[in-house]
Design a protein around this motif. Sequence first.
Motif, PDB file in Angstrom:
ATOM      1  N   UNK A  87       0.818  -1.207   0.000  1.00 20.29           N
ATOM      2  CA  UNK A  87       0.000   0.000   0.000  1.00 20.29           C
ATOM      3  C   UNK A  87       0.855   1.262   0.000  1.00 20.29           C
ATOM      4  N   UNK A  88       1.970   1.223   0.722  1.00 26.76           N
ATOM      5  CA  UNK A  88       2.833   2.404   0.790  1.00 26.76           C
ATOM      6  C   UNK A  88       3.572   2.624  -0.536  1.00 26.76           C
TER       7      UNK A  88
ATOM      8  N   UNK B  26       1.237   4.467  -2.699  1.00 28.73           N
ATOM      9  CA  UNK B  26       1.209   5.892  -2.361  1.00 28.73           C
ATOM     10  C   UNK B  26       2.407   6.592  -3.002  1.00 28.73           C
TER      11      UNK B  26
ATOM     12  N   UNK C 115       1.686   7.024  -6.606  1.00 38.07           N
ATOM     13  CA  UNK C 115       0.627   8.012  -6.800  1.00 38.07           C
ATOM     14  C   UNK C 115       1.175   9.431  -6.645  1.00 38.07           C
ATOM     15  N   UNK C 116       2.045   9.634  -5.653  1.00 40.23           N
ATOM     16  CA  UNK C 116       2.583  10.970  -5.393  1.00 40.23           C
ATOM     17  C   UNK C 116       3.833  11.224  -6.228  1.00 40.23           C
TER      18      UNK C 116
ATOM     19  N   UNK D  62       7.610   7.370  16.374  1.00 39.06           N
ATOM     20  CA  UNK D  62       6.293   7.338  15.723  1.00 39.06           C
ATOM     21  C   UNK D  62       5.547   6.050  16.006  1.00 39.06           C
TER      22      UNK D  62
ATOM     23  N   UNK E 132      -6.148  10.938  -5.345  1.00 36.38           N
ATOM     24  CA  UNK E 132      -6.889   9.742  -4.941  1.00 36.38           C
ATOM     25  C   UNK E 132      -6.866   9.602  -3.427  1.00 36.38           C
TER      26      UNK E 132
ATOM     27  N   UNK F  25      -7.561   6.740  -0.780  1.00 37.45           N
ATOM     28  CA  UNK F  25      -7.786   5.301  -0.696  1.00 37.45           C
ATOM     29  C   UNK F  25      -8.862   4.983   0.340  1.00 37.45           C
TER      30      UNK F  25
ATOM     31  N   UNK G 195      -8.396   3.151   2.900  1.00 35.69           N
ATOM     32  CA  UNK G 195      -7.746   3.387   4.192  1.00 35.69           C
ATOM     33  C   UNK G 195      -6.963   4.688   4.055  1.00 35.69           C
TER      34      UNK G 195
ATOM     35  N   UNK H  42      -3.911   5.406   4.627  1.00 37.23           N
ATOM     36  CA  UNK H  42      -2.581   5.165   4.047  1.00 37.23           C
ATOM     37  C   UNK H  42      -1.617   6.316   4.280  1.00 37.23           C
ATOM     38  N   UNK H  43      -1.628   6.841   5.488  1.00 39.97           N
ATOM     39  CA  UNK H  43      -0.629   7.847   5.844  1.00 39.97           C
ATOM     40  C   UNK H  43       0.639   7.102   6.217  1.00 39.97           C
ATOM     41  N   UNK H  44       1.793   7.727   6.001  1.00 36.40           N
ATOM     42  CA  UNK H  44       3.037   7.120   6.448  1.00 36.40           C
ATOM     43  C   UNK H  44       3.110   7.235   7.970  1.00 36.40           C
ATOM     44  N   UNK H  45       3.135   6.109   8.688  1.00 37.06           N
ATOM     45  CA  UNK H  45       3.083   6.192  10.156  1.00 37.06           C
ATOM     46  C   UNK H  45       4.315   6.859  10.767  1.00 37.06           C
TER      47      UNK H  45
ATOM     48  N   UNK I 181      -3.882  15.425   1.666  1.00 36.65           N
ATOM     49  CA  UNK I 181      -2.745  14.975   0.860  1.00 36.65           C
ATOM     50  C   UNK I 181      -3.155  14.828  -0.612  1.00 36.65           C
TER      51      UNK I 181
END
Lengths: 265, 259
Positions: A162-163, A166, A169-170, A261, B97, B99, B101, B103-106, B160
């Motif tokens: 999933x990451x 992202x 996408x970015x 984090x 887009x 999603x 979820x 889907x943020x970077x933790x 975002x």
Amino acid sequence: MFFDLEGDRIGLRENVRMRNGLRGLAVPLLMVLLWWLAAESGIGVGILPSPWEVIITFKDLLASGELQAHVKTSLLRIVQGFFLAVGLGVPAGILAAVFPPFAQYVSPILGFLRQVPPVAWIPVLIMVLGIGEATKLAVIVYAAFFPIFMNTILGITQIDDHFWEVARLLEFSSREILWELILPASAPSLIAGLRLGMSNSWRALVAAEMLAAFSGLGYMIMAARSLVRMDEMFIGIAVIGILGLAIDWGWKLLEGYVLRWQNRE
Amino acid sequence: MKDTYSAGRIENNSADTFPMIELSNVSKEYIVGGSQLSVLQKLSLNVAPAEFVSIIGQSGCGKTTLLHMIAGLNQPTEGQIRIRGKLVKGPGRDRGLVFQEPRLFPWATVAHNIRLGLPDRGRDEGRLWELLRLVGLQDFAQAYPRELSGGMAQRAALARALAGSPEILLLDEPLGALDAVTRLKMQDQLMKIWQEGSLTVVAVTHDIDEAIVLSTRIVVLSPRPGRIKGIIPVDLPYPRDRTALDFNVYRQELLAVLE
């Protein structure tokens, strides 16, 4: 008092922590006590020094600067070797994780080398590189490389798809993929690898210094053996253990900061 | 009539001859366990600028696949997807887009997560704060995703997606996991963002009321393989009253198509 319940609980927690810490000290203290009793009652006269004698020798070694010199030498070797191992292990791990063909080429030979302990290489290294710094450096790099390499691969292959989506996408640049995704996402595994790598190299270094050195804590122990100075050997062992503990403690602090984090507790 | 969604809004922008989004004969097949699985079959649809199109259907009708293909994360097996007449080959700044979820970077703060959506990666701090305020997260700029509630995390993900100032916003059931009250609030917020900007929105949902409240058109997909079963234009003035009589008419119509 009902109203001071929260304060009471915090106080309680501190008490518990202190009690647990004291428990950890009980065993070493008991050992020293037994040692002292044994020395007092004349067991191992001429071989086993008393705690008191060891403390005096420790003071002498500090006063002459001999101990500091050995510690400094050993630490310098560790730092140099460790950074070399990081410089090799992290990029190699990233390559192996990102380009599967690279992993296919190197994984059998690395799998074989992983099984050979660093100490086994010392005689070979002495033949090839002599008793100079290069031998010690090679042993440290060898000992630290595998945990660093393996954990880098593990950390990257565990990144959630999933990451990666992202990142696509970015429209991340390759630099952003490395610094914003790969490194932070694999940081937990990466740091575990670095920590393990350093503790491995610390052990391997002491062995290397015993077999192929004229300085350092390992050498200090070997030299004490030829002079039958059990007190100096004890000091060497204690310093190795305490420095190792201190380094590991430093890693824990770094880990806590870098991984702030993550969910704590 | 002042809040009415008028066709004029579309016509104003349609000076260029291309639709904002053009799906022509889009099919998608996956190979699952050695056998071919048809997810979407010959789907054709045009979306005009500033439209709010909801795609509704049961799970497994390829809604997410369709959205990911418009976003450029996925390529159709057959057919073409065009944005303003240009063939979609990959992700781009013109589309944002969100999603299913967040889907943020933790490992990154809320501010940093949104910054990564900005084309200049946040060298312009002003734009970053504008986005944080837009989604009401200015007080949580330095928080980590684990410290956010579900609704806050989705708002950060929305910021975002909006960071690249896209023309098209693609939403994949972003409100699906939220509780009812948060959900209504987010719907209002989405409405505001859509009405203020000149955004074209394609939203996937399986919530009938949400589709009627938000959309100018509702596209109903049939499952396995996904085909267009019906298209329902919603001619109700904004803001829409969920309790209005007309609302029920659309509800019935939609249910009839879904059956």
